[in-house]
Every structure is written in C-alpha cells, then in structure tokens.
Design a protein around this motif. Structure first.
Motif, PDB file in Angstrom:
ATOM      1  N   ILE A 161       5.977   5.300   8.596  1.00 23.18           N
ATOM      2  CA  ILE A 161       5.016   6.060   9.340  1.00 23.18           C
ATOM      3  C   ILE A 161       4.537   6.069   9.910  1.00 23.18           C
ATOM      4  N   ALA A 162       3.086   4.909   9.029  1.00 23.52           N
ATOM      5  CA  ALA A 162       1.793   5.111  10.047  1.00 23.52           C
ATOM      6  C   ALA A 162       2.115   4.024  11.781  1.00 23.52           C
ATOM      7  N   TRP A 163       3.659   3.316  11.594  1.00 25.52           N
ATOM      8  CA  TRP A 163       4.016   2.031  12.137  1.00 25.52           C
ATOM      9  C   TRP A 163       3.705   3.292  13.741  1.00 25.52           C
ATOM     10  N   LYS A 164       5.323   4.448  12.945  1.00 28.22           N
ATOM     11  CA  LYS A 164       5.520   5.125  14.013  1.00 28.22           C
ATOM     12  C   LYS A 164       4.196   6.145  15.084  1.00 28.22           C
ATOM     13  N   GLU A 165       3.070   6.291  13.738  1.00 26.44           N
ATOM     14  CA  GLU A 165       1.527   7.218  14.662  1.00 26.44           C
ATOM     15  C   GLU A 165       0.983   6.419  14.496  1.00 26.44           C
ATOM     16  N   GLY A 166       0.909   4.492  15.265  1.00 24.57           N
ATOM     17  CA  GLY A 166      -0.022   4.206  15.049  1.00 24.57           C
ATOM     18  C   GLY A 166      -1.079   3.743  14.346  1.00 24.57           C
ATOM     19  N   ARG A 167      -1.099   3.697  12.895  1.00 26.77           N
ATOM     20  CA  ARG A 167      -1.878   3.869  11.671  1.00 26.77           C
ATOM     21  C   ARG A 167      -2.037   2.431  10.704  1.00 26.77           C
ATOM     22  N   LEU A 168      -1.480   1.692  11.306  1.00 27.19           N
ATOM     23  CA  LEU A 168      -0.742   0.338  10.513  1.00 27.19           C
ATOM     24  C   LEU A 168      -2.327  -0.151  10.798  1.00 27.19           C
ATOM     25  N   SER A 169      -2.736  -0.981  10.028  1.00 28.36           N
ATOM     26  CA  SER A 169      -4.201  -2.230   9.624  1.00 28.36           C
ATOM     27  C   SER A 169      -4.065  -2.903  10.618  1.00 28.36           C
ATOM     28  N   ASP A 170      -5.670  -3.380  11.465  1.00 29.78           N
ATOM     29  CA  ASP A 170      -5.705  -4.302  12.321  1.00 29.78           C
ATOM     30  C   ASP A 170      -4.542  -5.672  11.806  1.00 29.78           C
ATOM     31  N   ASP A 171      -4.978  -5.946  10.946  1.00 25.33           N
ATOM     32  CA  ASP A 171      -4.282  -7.482  11.090  1.00 25.33           C
ATOM     33  C   ASP A 171      -2.990  -7.548  10.852  1.00 25.33           C
ATOM     34  N   ILE A 172      -2.484  -5.953  10.854  1.00 27.49           N
ATOM     35  CA  ILE A 172      -0.216  -5.997  10.463  1.00 27.49           C
ATOM     36  C   ILE A 172      -0.505  -5.877  12.094  1.00 27.49           C
ATOM     37  N   ASN A 173      -1.226  -5.444  13.057  1.00 26.66           N
ATOM     38  CA  ASN A 173      -1.154  -5.214  14.556  1.00 26.66           C
ATOM     39  C   ASN A 173      -1.139  -6.489  15.280  1.00 26.66           C
ATOM     40  N   GLU A 174      -1.112  -7.436  14.787  1.00 28.36           N
ATOM     41  CA  GLU A 174      -1.907  -8.367  15.492  1.00 28.36           C
ATOM     42  C   GLU A 174      -0.713  -9.203  15.164  1.00 28.36           C
ATOM     43  N   GLU A 175      -0.376  -9.441  13.943  1.00 28.50           N
ATOM     44  CA  GLU A 175       0.845 -10.257  13.449  1.00 28.50           C
ATOM     45  C   GLU A 175       1.835  -9.630  14.390  1.00 28.50           C
ATOM     46  N   HIS A 176       2.161  -8.173  14.596  1.00 34.51           N
ATOM     47  CA  HIS A 176       2.884  -7.881  14.836  1.00 34.51           C
ATOM     48  C   HIS A 176       3.523  -8.161  16.706  1.00 34.51           C
ATOM     49  N   ARG A 177       1.898  -7.764  17.025  1.00 33.42           N
ATOM     50  CA  ARG A 177       1.672  -8.766  18.333  1.00 33.42           C
ATOM     51  C   ARG A 177       2.430  -9.986  18.552  1.00 33.42           C
ATOM     52  N   LYS A 178       1.525 -10.588  17.926  1.00 28.73           N
ATOM     53  CA  LYS A 178       2.366 -11.968  18.069  1.00 28.73           C
ATOM     54  C   LYS A 178       3.995 -11.989  17.528  1.00 28.73           C
ATOM     55  N   VAL A 179       4.776 -11.750  16.896  1.00 33.90           N
ATOM     56  CA  VAL A 179       5.967 -11.993  16.348  1.00 33.90           C
ATOM     57  C   VAL A 179       6.848 -11.096  17.510  1.00 33.90           C
ATOM     58  N   ALA A 180       6.252  -9.992  18.125  1.00 36.80           N
ATOM     59  CA  ALA A 180       6.390  -9.168  19.573  1.00 36.80           C
ATOM     60  C   ALA A 180       7.233 -10.961  20.611  1.00 36.80           C
ATOM     61  N   GLN A 181       5.601 -11.655  21.029  1.00 32.74           N
ATOM     62  CA  GLN A 181       5.905 -12.439  21.664  1.00 32.74           C
ATOM     63  C   GLN A 181       7.038 -14.184  21.865  1.00 32.74           C
ATOM     64  N   ALA A 182       7.349 -13.720  20.102  1.00 32.73           N
ATOM     65  CA  ALA A 182       7.630 -14.924  19.449  1.00 32.73           C
ATOM     66  C   ALA A 182       9.221 -14.958  19.946  1.00 32.73           C
ATOM     67  N   ASP A 183      10.306 -16.277  20.513  1.00 29.16           N
ATOM     68  CA  ASP A 183      11.335 -16.058  20.998  1.00 29.16           C
ATOM     69  C   ASP A 183      11.582 -16.716  19.807  1.00 29.16           C
ATOM     70  N   LEU A 184      10.877 -17.805  19.044  1.00 32.08           N
ATOM     71  CA  LEU A 184      11.093 -18.355  17.821  1.00 32.08           C
ATOM     72  C   LEU A 184      10.079 -18.866  17.059  1.00 32.08           C
ATOM     73  N   ILE A 185      10.505 -18.102  15.383  1.00 34.42           N
ATOM     74  CA  ILE A 185       9.137 -18.489  14.333  1.00 34.42           C
ATOM     75  C   ILE A 185       9.381 -19.560  13.858  1.00 34.42           C
ATOM     76  N   ILE A 186       8.661 -20.340  13.481  1.00 43.30           N
ATOM     77  CA  ILE A 186       8.260 -21.503  12.411  1.00 43.30           C
ATOM     78  C   ILE A 186       7.981 -21.307  11.840  1.00 43.30           C
ATOM     79  N   PHE A 187       8.162 -21.386  10.557  1.00 41.53           N
ATOM     80  CA  PHE A 187       7.658 -20.912   8.382  1.00 41.53           C
ATOM     81  C   PHE A 187       7.539 -22.374   8.077  1.00 41.53           C
ATOM     82  N   GLN A 188       6.251 -23.251   8.295  1.00 42.29           N
ATOM     83  CA  GLN A 188       5.944 -23.651   7.607  1.00 42.29           C
ATOM     84  C   GLN A 188       4.554 -24.231   6.503  1.00 42.29           C
TER      85      GLN A 188
END
Length: 276
Positions: free
Chosen positions: A74-101
C-alpha cells in the motif's frame, strides 16, 4: 546505445577482505568494459536489516495486526515508503544486472543482505501475487550470486558433509530472485579463500575478472517455467499431470526443487544448461 548498468550489492565489514577484493575487481573490470556501475555497500551505508513499520511513512492500514508485505505494498502504491528503500528501488530500476557479493553465513545471506532483500524487493515493485517467476516484475533483469565459503569445495559435494551446494542454493536463487522474475546467472563461488594460498586467491580473482568480460551475455540457469504448472485449479500450482507423466521415464527430476523423488539434475543451480 546507452551503456548497461550493473548494481553491486555488497555485504562485508572489512575493506581488506577477499569479498572486498572481489567487489573491487568487478567494479574495475566492468567499468573498463564500458558498464555503468553503481554500488550499495550495505555495512558502509549502515543499512537497516529489520523490516518494520518504520519503513512506512504515515498511517498504517491495520496497526493492530501489522502485515509487512501488505502495508508496504500500500505504501509503495501511495509513495509512502522510507527514503532508504526508495533509494534502493531507484538503483534496482536502473540496473540491467545485479551482483550480490557476500560471504556465505550459516548457509545463507548475511543478515544485512537478507534485510536488503526483504525490504527492497517490495510487493508491487518486484512482484505481485499475479506476477511471480516467469512473470515476476524483474524478468528483464539478470542477477548473480558471488560469494565466498568458509569451507573447501569438497564439503559441498552431493556426498560432502555440508551437503550438495545445489540444494543450498535453491532457496536463495529460486525462492528469492527467481520468484521476482530475475534471470539468474551461474553463481561465482570462491571456495574457502581464507584457507587458500596467496597465489590461489589471486587465481580466483583472475578467473572472476575473465568471466566479467562476458557476464552479461551468459545463458541463465534453468528453472521450470510457469506453463508446466496448473495455475487454475483449486489444487493449484503443481506440475500438470501430463508433465509428470512425461518425466516418469527420465533419470532425473526437473530441477533441484521439482525433483519428483528422483536424483537431482546435476549442477542445476550452478551451471546453465548445455548448449550442445
């Protein structure tokens, strides 16, 4: 064409660790090959691993019976997630590949990385109840686990004391990343670098460097596609009878997870299907 973007999600406490060297190698090699590389250094960021109501701005739908996935959806749909989650969403949205190290801790991700997965792969952003596996919302992205073990490779053989590495990897790769739709590349496993000689550690990093050149073009691991399952009946979400019948005469199960009581297909979670 715009350069491809790679996100490295990195979890280790020490800048002199082998994991740090592997992360630095990926950053250097991918940048040299023209990729745009972005980083989430979880310990340096002091990333919060706990999934709590603090991840949501504003009022909860049901504070008396807090359901994290429901409330964050619900918070995602309404733009009410915390700033740190939003920042990681921004990174994931950009990524073509994610490496988990990361280092393998207790047969899984370190807690801080598990927390990243729980908080960032939000319902609505990474999946919905209708959009999982083949139809997961991350289906156009690739992911690879790059990790160190504290034990030798032999301990992770099918007859090893730690058990088959393919069994260990199934919940990490299928239950998390594949569930969200990621195309999963074969893991990069650094076997026991702490016990290895300096020359052996150097050889491990050089092999990773060589692989990174063509990583984006590798064939993903094989998983059972959605169309093999009955997604409509009340019994639901099980292999269709004709699929099981067709598999009856085969020597191995379909996957590490859908093994049908048979021997596991060799290297199902560690190597892509043969092209031959």
């Amino acid at each position: 064409m715009a350069p491809k973007t790679v996100l490295i999600v990195y979890a280790h406490q020490c800048s002199r660790s082998f994991n740090s060297a592997a992360k630095d190698m990926a950053l250097k090699a991918l940048t040299a090959h023209g990729y745009n590389v972005i980083m989430s250094d979880l310990y340096a960021m002091n990333f919060c691993a706990a999934a709590t109501a603090a991840d949501i701005k504003g009022k909860l739908k049901n504070p008396e019976h807090f359901l994290y996935a429901e409330e964050t959806w619900i918070a995602w749909k309404e733009g009410r997630l915390s700033d740190d989650i939003n920042e990681e969403h921004r990174k994931v949205a950009q990524a073509d590949l994610i490496i988990f190290q990361f280092p393998l801790y207790w047969s899984s991700f370190p807690a801080i990385m598990k927390g990243w997965l729980e908080r960032v792969l939000t319902r609505g952003f990474a999946y919905t109840l209708q959009n999982t596996y083949d139809n997961g919302l991350c289906k156009d992205k690739k992911a690879v686990l790059s990790f160190t073990t504290g034990a030798a490779e032999s301990k992770f053989h099918p007859d090893g004391i730690n058990g088959d590495i393919n069994v260990l990897l199934w919940p990490l790769q299928n239950g998390v990343l594949r569930f969200c739709g990621f195309q999963i590349l074969a893991p990069q496993i650094f076997w026991g670098p702490q016990q290895a000689s300096p020359s052996a550690r150097t050889a491990m990093l050089e092999a990773w460097q060589s692989r990174l050149k063509g990583l984006m073009d590798e064939k993903p691991l094989a998983f059972a596609p959605n169309d093999l399952f009955d997604l409509t009946s009340q019994a639901g979400f099980r292999l269709r009878p004709e699929v099981k019948e067709a598999s009856a005469s085969k020597p191995y199960g379909l996957t590490t997870g859908q093994h049908l009581g048979k021997p596991l297909p060799p290297n199902n979670q560690t190597k892509p299907p043969s092209s031959t």
